[in-house]
Structure formats: C-alpha cells, structure tokens
Enzyme design. Sequence first.
Site, short mmCIF file in Angstrom:
data_model
loop_
_atom_site.label_atom_id
_atom_site.label_comp_id
_atom_site.label_asym_id
_atom_site.label_seq_id
_atom_site.Cartn_x
_atom_site.Cartn_y
_atom_site.Cartn_z
N HIS A 187 1.11 -1.31 -0.02
CA HIS A 187 0.06 0.07 0.03
C HIS A 187 0.82 1.17 0.06
O HIS A 187 1.77 1.63 1.14
CB HIS A 187 -0.83 -0.07 1.21
CG HIS A 187 -1.89 1.06 1.58
ND1 HIS A 187 -3.02 1.07 1.83
CD2 HIS A 187 -1.15 2.37 1.80
CE1 HIS A 187 -3.49 2.48 2.07
NE2 HIS A 187 -2.31 3.37 2.16
N HIS A 240 -3.56 -0.85 -5.61
CA HIS A 240 -4.40 0.12 -5.75
C HIS A 240 -3.58 1.44 -6.13
O HIS A 240 -3.93 2.54 -5.50
CB HIS A 240 -5.30 0.45 -4.54
CG HIS A 240 -4.86 0.61 -3.17
ND1 HIS A 240 -3.53 1.47 -2.90
CD2 HIS A 240 -5.00 0.15 -1.93
CE1 HIS A 240 -3.35 1.30 -1.64
NE2 HIS A 240 -4.21 0.48 -1.05
N ASP A 329 -10.05 -3.83 -3.72
CA ASP A 329 -9.77 -3.15 -2.48
C ASP A 329 -11.19 -3.11 -1.63
O ASP A 329 -11.77 -2.08 -1.13
CB ASP A 329 -9.24 -1.85 -2.34
CG ASP A 329 -8.73 -1.25 -1.13
OD1 ASP A 329 -8.97 -2.01 -0.04
OD2 ASP A 329 -8.36 -0.24 -1.02
N HIS A 333 -17.63 -1.18 5.47
CA HIS A 333 -17.70 -0.25 6.68
C HIS A 333 -19.10 -0.06 7.00
O HIS A 333 -20.08 0.06 6.13
CB HIS A 333 -17.19 1.00 6.69
CG HIS A 333 -15.27 1.10 6.49
ND1 HIS A 333 -14.86 0.58 7.47
CD2 HIS A 333 -14.75 1.23 5.48
CE1 HIS A 333 -13.29 0.72 7.05
NE2 HIS A 333 -13.62 1.06 5.82
#
Length: 446
Positions: A187, A240, A329, A333
């Site tokens: 990342h 990403h 990804d 949530h």
Amino acid sequence: MIPAGFGRLTDPPASLLLAGVRVIDPSTGTDEVRDLGIVGGAFADAGEVPADAPRIEGHGLVAAPGFCDLHVHLREPGDPASETVESGSRAAAHGGFTTICAMPNTEPPIDDAEAVARLQERARDAACPVRVIGAATVGRGGSEMADLAAMANAGAIGFSDDGAAVGSATAEVMRALGGLGRPLIEHAEDPGLAGDGVMRAGATAVALGLAGWDAAAELAVVERDLGLAAATGARLHLTHLSSASSVDAVRRAKADGIRVTCDVTPHHLALAETWVAGDRAFAWEDPQRNPPLAYDGSCRVNPPLSTREDAAALLRAVADGTIDAIATDHAPHPPERKRVPFDQAAPGLIGLETALSLGLAAVEAGALTLIALVGALSTRPAAIIGESRSLSRGSRADLVVFDPAARWRVDRSSLASASTNTPLLGMSLPGVVRLTVADGRVTYRA
Ligand code: DOR
C-alpha cells in the site's frame, strides 16, 4: 435446473451444459461462440455431458475464466457486522470471483501462522476460495518483521501491512521475501506526505475546504520499493495505484527488468475526485454541472479518488498491460463509520459486486476491450499468486458467465455483502452475473 442462490465449495462437483455461449479466454486469446460442458467439476466437450444435466442457454452471455481479486477486506476476525468470510465470499461469487485474497488488517491482525491457518479453515466451506495475505510486520506496526517463513508455510500467498505502507522494516522484509518466492503487496502511501489529507489535493479539495494529499505521497513509496526490489531481487506487487506518475515509474521499472507487478481498483478507473463534490459522472464523461450531494462519506477511500487525467492514464495502462490486474480493495464499513462528516469517515468502499459492471461501463465507453478487462480480472491476477485459469477441456471448472447487456440496480436487496458503503448505491449498471463456478462447484446462480 440449478437452484438460484449461493453454493459452497463443499457442494458436490457440477455437471452442466452451456449452449452457444461467447467464450472469452485471455490465456489463449480465444473469443468465439461455442458450447461449453462441465462434467464432474471439470471442463468437457458438450458430447460428454450427461443428457439429464442442467442446460443453460448461452445466447447473449459471455463465459470467462473466474475472476481473482488480489485485494479484499473480509473483516474477520474482529468486525463481523461489516463483513464475514460467509458474506464476503458470497459477495465475491455474486461478482463473478472464484478466488479472493484476504488482507490482514483485521482485529487482531493476521500476523502469524496460526491466524493464517484459522482463516483458511473458516473459509473451507465458503462460496469462494479465500487465499490469505499475512501481515509483513508484527501487529502491522511497520518496524518489527513478522515470521514470514512460518506464514508462507501455513499458506500465506503474500505479505502486506495494507492500510499503511510497511515502515522501517521494509528492507528487511524485502530481503527475507527473496527466498520465499512470495510478493510484498504494498500500500504505497508516505504517511508524512499524506499528512492529514482526506482526499486528493487539488481544486476540488480547495473548493470543499478539505485537506488533500498529493499523488507524490504514493510515488515516494513506489520509488522507495522499486529501489529495494532492484537491490534485493524480491517480488514487489504495488496495489491500488492511483496516479499516472506511479504507473510511469512501474513502466520504467518493468523495462529495467525489476520484478514488479501492480493493480488498480475499479473505482480509480471509473470515478474521479469530483465525486467527493457530488459528481456522479464516470471519469471518461464530462463532470455533472450541478451535483446533488457533496461530502458523501462513501467517496472517502485510500488512496483517494484521483483526477480524470489520472483515471484515463490508469485505463490506458490496463489496456497496454503495464497494470497487471484490477483488484477491488473491497472495504466494507458500517453506516456509523460512513454517514459522518467527511473528514471523520472511515476510508474504503465495497467493490466485489460492482467491479465487473464498472469495467463493462469502461468497455461500453470504448476505453478498454472486453478481453483486456477479462484478462485483468482473471488470468493475470491469478498468475501473480501462482494460479492458472483455463477454459480448455480437462481443466478444473472455474468460470463466470455474465450478461454484458443486462443492467441491475445497486441497492441493499441486490448486494450480498453485509455492507452497502458504495457511492454507486441507487445507480443502474451494466453487467449481470448469471453463473459462477469455483473449483468445480456452482457457487452462484441467478
Ligand atoms: O480505503 C481503504 N480502506 N484503503 C485501505 O488501504 C484500507 C481499507 C480498509 O481496510 O478499510
């Protein structure tokens, strides 16, 4: 008849006939209409399929190798209200995925061999095979290298401190990885340069009064890690990537023979930073003039949504192969962490069930070919973790069948994920998955 709904990897192997389906197999460059048989969980000729096996009319449908997602957050252990192995693997099957790689930023983090083994055991009867990525450092703290060899022995397919870049232990981790044959899945975000930014720096951030972080924060870690990969010979996978500058650095590194691969998310290809200001036009379209809903926490994601120019460069890099894979990804949530002031929202959005649709929207817009999209979702990411995908006779049946022209509405009732945090909620998108077969079993049937 195959019953509609989800199956499990512990179900009996499938036998079925797909009649007259458009078969796209990037491993052989195939794009042709033919019959596709499955007998006892393996691809077979149509004539070998028992007469009483279910038959699916394939007219208008595409059959492709099952998708492989290198970057998924399953939230197990620690946050079952957001996602579990069960709900996340169903979301995967619904999205056409037949392998997903689970990130270790759980509570507690997956940073030892026992935790790797436990998650694999939890996933034994899931709706999608789950591969486990181990944390690179103890507790994802960044400074003390975890026992990578033990995790690799337990089955970890790579290592990452995702959510953050690996800290001071990076060189030690890369040296250790040289002998293990597994990649560091990085990342790329320099915490000092990202600071307290909550979206991409630029005109939109200024207009909204939000702190931004510049693409240079990504590039700094990309360049650091490319240097270490060159020095150690370790495999590096940059996940990403969100900017043209990072992709240019990868392009140069590949030309120099550095062992690097990379992926991009569907949202960085299709959505631009103007979405934070309420825009809901795709990155290849003109932005909406009077957007209805600014500061929507569902648009907060790390790395942040980038500019239209970056999105166009990322699409070109998928098309020319510099970007190896599209990885979602998928970051579930709950509403209480998303429906809050933008700068307090947890970063992340769900992606397993909308990845194909965003890719097909790009194909419809002429920004990508269908075979390049399928390759970036299936054969190419699978190769990065040492797995193959093939639709040829005798191979284990692993495939997705979708209708590229049909549309669906993204809402609570159409999503299998336990979470709904996506700015695509309420939108109508192209591409409906009709059938997913993973490891020879039907894992999803519409
Ligand atoms: O947006 C993100 N969400 N980026 C990350 O790196 C972590 C992820 C999460 O775990 O929610």
